[in-house]
Design a protein around this motif. Structure first.
Motif, mmCIF file in Angstrom:
data_model
loop_
_atom_site.group_PDB
_atom_site.id
_atom_site.type_symbol
_atom_site.label_atom_id
_atom_site.label_comp_id
_atom_site.label_asym_id
_atom_site.label_seq_id
_atom_site.Cartn_x
_atom_site.Cartn_y
_atom_site.Cartn_z
ATOM 1 N N GLU A 155 26.061 13.007 -8.274
ATOM 2 C CA GLU A 155 25.655 13.024 -9.689
ATOM 3 C C GLU A 155 26.794 13.572 -10.557
ATOM 4 O O GLU A 155 27.116 13.009 -11.602
ATOM 5 C CB GLU A 155 24.413 13.895 -9.870
ATOM 6 C CG GLU A 155 23.184 13.455 -9.096
ATOM 7 C CD GLU A 155 22.253 12.569 -9.891
ATOM 8 O OE1 GLU A 155 22.575 12.248 -11.054
ATOM 9 O OE2 GLU A 155 21.196 12.192 -9.347
ATOM 10 N N GLN A 156 27.382 14.668 -10.119
ATOM 11 C CA GLN A 156 28.457 15.300 -10.883
ATOM 12 C C GLN A 156 29.664 14.379 -10.996
ATOM 13 O O GLN A 156 30.258 14.234 -12.071
ATOM 14 C CB GLN A 156 28.865 16.613 -10.200
ATOM 15 C CG GLN A 156 29.990 17.352 -10.892
ATOM 16 C CD GLN A 156 30.403 18.604 -10.122
ATOM 17 O OE1 GLN A 156 29.788 18.963 -9.114
ATOM 18 N NE2 GLN A 156 31.452 19.251 -10.580
ATOM 19 N N THR A 157 30.035 13.752 -9.893
ATOM 20 C CA THR A 157 31.194 12.843 -9.897
ATOM 21 C C THR A 157 30.942 11.631 -10.769
ATOM 22 O O THR A 157 31.821 11.187 -11.524
ATOM 23 C CB THR A 157 31.516 12.393 -8.454
ATOM 24 O OG1 THR A 157 31.746 13.537 -7.636
ATOM 25 C CG2 THR A 157 32.733 11.494 -8.429
ATOM 26 N N PHE A 158 29.717 11.100 -10.709
ATOM 27 C CA PHE A 158 29.398 9.904 -11.490
ATOM 28 C C PHE A 158 29.428 10.205 -12.987
ATOM 29 O O PHE A 158 29.785 9.341 -13.791
ATOM 30 C CB PHE A 158 28.011 9.387 -11.089
ATOM 31 C CG PHE A 158 27.733 7.979 -11.542
ATOM 32 C CD1 PHE A 158 28.142 6.898 -10.794
ATOM 33 C CD2 PHE A 158 27.052 7.740 -12.735
ATOM 34 C CE1 PHE A 158 27.885 5.602 -11.210
ATOM 35 C CE2 PHE A 158 26.798 6.453 -13.159
ATOM 36 C CZ PHE A 158 27.218 5.374 -12.392
ATOM 37 N N ASP A 159 29.054 11.435 -13.348
ATOM 38 C CA ASP A 159 29.032 11.806 -14.763
ATOM 39 C C ASP A 159 30.413 12.184 -15.301
ATOM 40 O O ASP A 159 30.573 12.372 -16.506
ATOM 41 C CB ASP A 159 28.078 12.986 -14.984
ATOM 42 C CG ASP A 159 26.621 12.562 -14.863
ATOM 43 O OD1 ASP A 159 26.337 11.370 -15.093
ATOM 44 O OD2 ASP A 159 25.781 13.416 -14.535
ATOM 45 N N SER A 160 31.375 12.327 -14.406
ATOM 46 C CA SER A 160 32.729 12.674 -14.863
ATOM 47 C C SER A 160 33.346 11.487 -15.593
ATOM 48 O O SER A 160 33.092 10.323 -15.257
ATOM 49 C CB SER A 160 33.613 13.060 -13.674
ATOM 50 O OG SER A 160 33.082 14.178 -12.995
ATOM 51 N N VAL A 179 26.121 4.608 -3.396
ATOM 52 C CA VAL A 179 25.430 5.012 -2.178
ATOM 53 C C VAL A 179 26.416 5.712 -1.262
ATOM 54 O O VAL A 179 27.549 5.259 -1.100
ATOM 55 C CB VAL A 179 24.816 3.795 -1.441
ATOM 56 C CG1 VAL A 179 24.232 4.208 -0.097
ATOM 57 C CG2 VAL A 179 23.750 3.133 -2.291
ATOM 58 N N VAL A 180 25.991 6.836 -0.681
ATOM 59 C CA VAL A 180 26.791 7.550 0.310
ATOM 60 C C VAL A 180 26.016 7.499 1.623
ATOM 61 O O VAL A 180 24.854 7.912 1.676
ATOM 62 C CB VAL A 180 27.033 9.018 -0.094
ATOM 63 C CG1 VAL A 180 27.837 9.734 0.984
ATOM 64 C CG2 VAL A 180 27.757 9.092 -1.437
ATOM 65 N N SER A 181 26.654 6.994 2.679
ATOM 66 C CA SER A 181 25.980 6.883 3.972
ATOM 67 C C SER A 181 26.817 7.528 5.068
ATOM 68 O O SER A 181 28.025 7.700 4.933
ATOM 69 C CB SER A 181 25.710 5.410 4.315
ATOM 70 O OG SER A 181 26.928 4.710 4.473
ATOM 71 N N ASP A 182 26.145 7.888 6.143
ATOM 72 C CA ASP A 182 26.821 8.436 7.314
ATOM 73 C C ASP A 182 27.417 7.268 8.093
ATOM 74 O O ASP A 182 26.683 6.396 8.556
ATOM 75 C CB ASP A 182 25.801 9.187 8.179
ATOM 76 C CG ASP A 182 26.441 9.904 9.359
ATOM 77 O OD1 ASP A 182 27.449 9.400 9.902
ATOM 78 O OD2 ASP A 182 25.939 10.973 9.745
ATOM 79 N N PRO A 183 28.747 7.225 8.256
ATOM 80 C CA PRO A 183 29.363 6.071 8.929
ATOM 81 C C PRO A 183 28.988 5.954 10.406
ATOM 82 O O PRO A 183 29.120 4.880 10.997
ATOM 83 C CB PRO A 183 30.866 6.332 8.756
ATOM 84 C CG PRO A 183 30.973 7.805 8.570
ATOM 85 C CD PRO A 183 29.736 8.217 7.840
ATOM 86 N N LEU A 189 22.714 9.231 2.773
ATOM 87 C CA LEU A 189 22.780 10.656 2.450
ATOM 88 C C LEU A 189 22.620 10.917 0.960
ATOM 89 O O LEU A 189 22.208 12.013 0.561
ATOM 90 C CB LEU A 189 24.108 11.236 2.939
ATOM 91 C CG LEU A 189 24.394 11.066 4.442
ATOM 92 C CD1 LEU A 189 25.775 11.611 4.786
ATOM 93 C CD2 LEU A 189 23.319 11.747 5.266
ATOM 94 N N ALA A 190 22.975 9.958 0.149
ATOM 95 C CA ALA A 190 22.830 10.091 -1.299
ATOM 96 C C ALA A 190 22.726 8.697 -1.888
ATOM 97 O O ALA A 190 23.333 7.754 -1.381
ATOM 98 C CB ALA A 190 23.998 10.852 -1.915
ATOM 99 N N MET A 191 21.945 8.580 -2.946
ATOM 100 C CA MET A 191 21.736 7.270 -3.574
ATOM 101 C C MET A 191 21.562 7.478 -5.067
ATOM 102 O O MET A 191 20.685 8.225 -5.501
ATOM 103 C CB MET A 191 20.503 6.593 -2.975
ATOM 104 C CG MET A 191 20.174 5.249 -3.592
ATOM 105 S SD MET A 191 18.675 4.525 -2.850
ATOM 106 C CE MET A 191 19.264 4.146 -1.206
ATOM 107 N N LEU A 192 22.412 6.834 -5.836
ATOM 108 C CA LEU A 192 22.380 7.018 -7.282
ATOM 109 C C LEU A 192 22.211 5.679 -7.974
ATOM 110 O O LEU A 192 22.806 4.680 -7.572
ATOM 111 C CB LEU A 192 23.677 7.695 -7.741
ATOM 112 C CG LEU A 192 23.839 7.979 -9.234
ATOM 113 C CD1 LEU A 192 24.630 9.270 -9.453
ATOM 114 C CD2 LEU A 192 24.540 6.837 -9.952
#
Length: 205
Positions: A155-160, A179-183, A189-192
């Protein structure tokens, strides 16, 4: 003879009526009990002694993202859903919302409604006993693969705001998805997703 015959016929009539009444009770309370309970027009499951306490939704580390609390609002069924997404507003689309059995739900709330409401899962057998004893059913908790620490960082990175290549024009990242996933496992792990909405406002407003 006439009196005894009349008594015998009256007794037979009472027996037949008793059997019919018993059969009707067994039919409605056992054979089709689940269909009656699931009928959206049946307000019985919204009464305080039978309204289901919906299970919680948590992240992989046990951080509560949604739970149910007793409602004093007559328009809501027994318990009111609360969402804890202030730091992770973009999870609203994934988790969705749930108002009551009389309204549509979305997201995880909809996909796992049977488990969260206690109709399936670990608590379903206990809820059969609860239903017999006129106690409110309790739903299962749902653990997501989401890690709110990674979600907050996303969230923080996307708002930068990042400068354009010419160092003059700046484009805020107000729309999009990530989307951040475990390779190794493929777990999300995260979904925006932006724009988003306020799940609590859907329930309360």
């Amino acid at each position: 003879m006439n009196i005894s015959g009349s008594i015998r016929k009256l007794t037979q009539l009472f027996v037949v009526l008793f059997i019919a009444l018993s059969g009707g009770l067994v039919y409605w309370q056992v054979v089709v009990a689940s269909q009656v309970a699931a009928n959206p027009h049946n307000g019985r499951h919204c009464l305080p002694d039978s309204a289901p306490k919906r299970g919680r939704i948590l992240d992989r580390n046990g951080v509560v993202l949604a739970d149910s609390q007793p409602s004093f609002n007559g328009g809501v069924c027994g318990y009111q859903r609360h969402y804890y997404l202030d730091k992770y507003p973009s999870l609203a689309g994934l988790i969705g919302y749930y108002i009551s059995p009389f309204f549509d739900s979305t997201g995880v709330e909809h996909q796992y409604d049977d488990y969260l409401s206690g109709r399936l899962g670990l608590t379903s057998l206990n809820n059969t006993v609860n239903q017999t004893l006129h106690r409110p059913p309790v739903g299962d908790d749902i653990y997501l693969s989401i890690d709110v620490k990674i979600q907050a960082k996303l969230e923080q990175t996307f708002d930068s705001t990042f400068p354009a290549p010419d160092n003059h024009n700046v484009f805020p990242s107000i729309r999009g998805a990530a989307v951040v996933s475990d390779p190794h496992t493929g777990e999300i792990l995260a979904m925006l997703s932006r724009p988003t909405f306020d799940s609590n406002c859907v329930v309360f407003c």
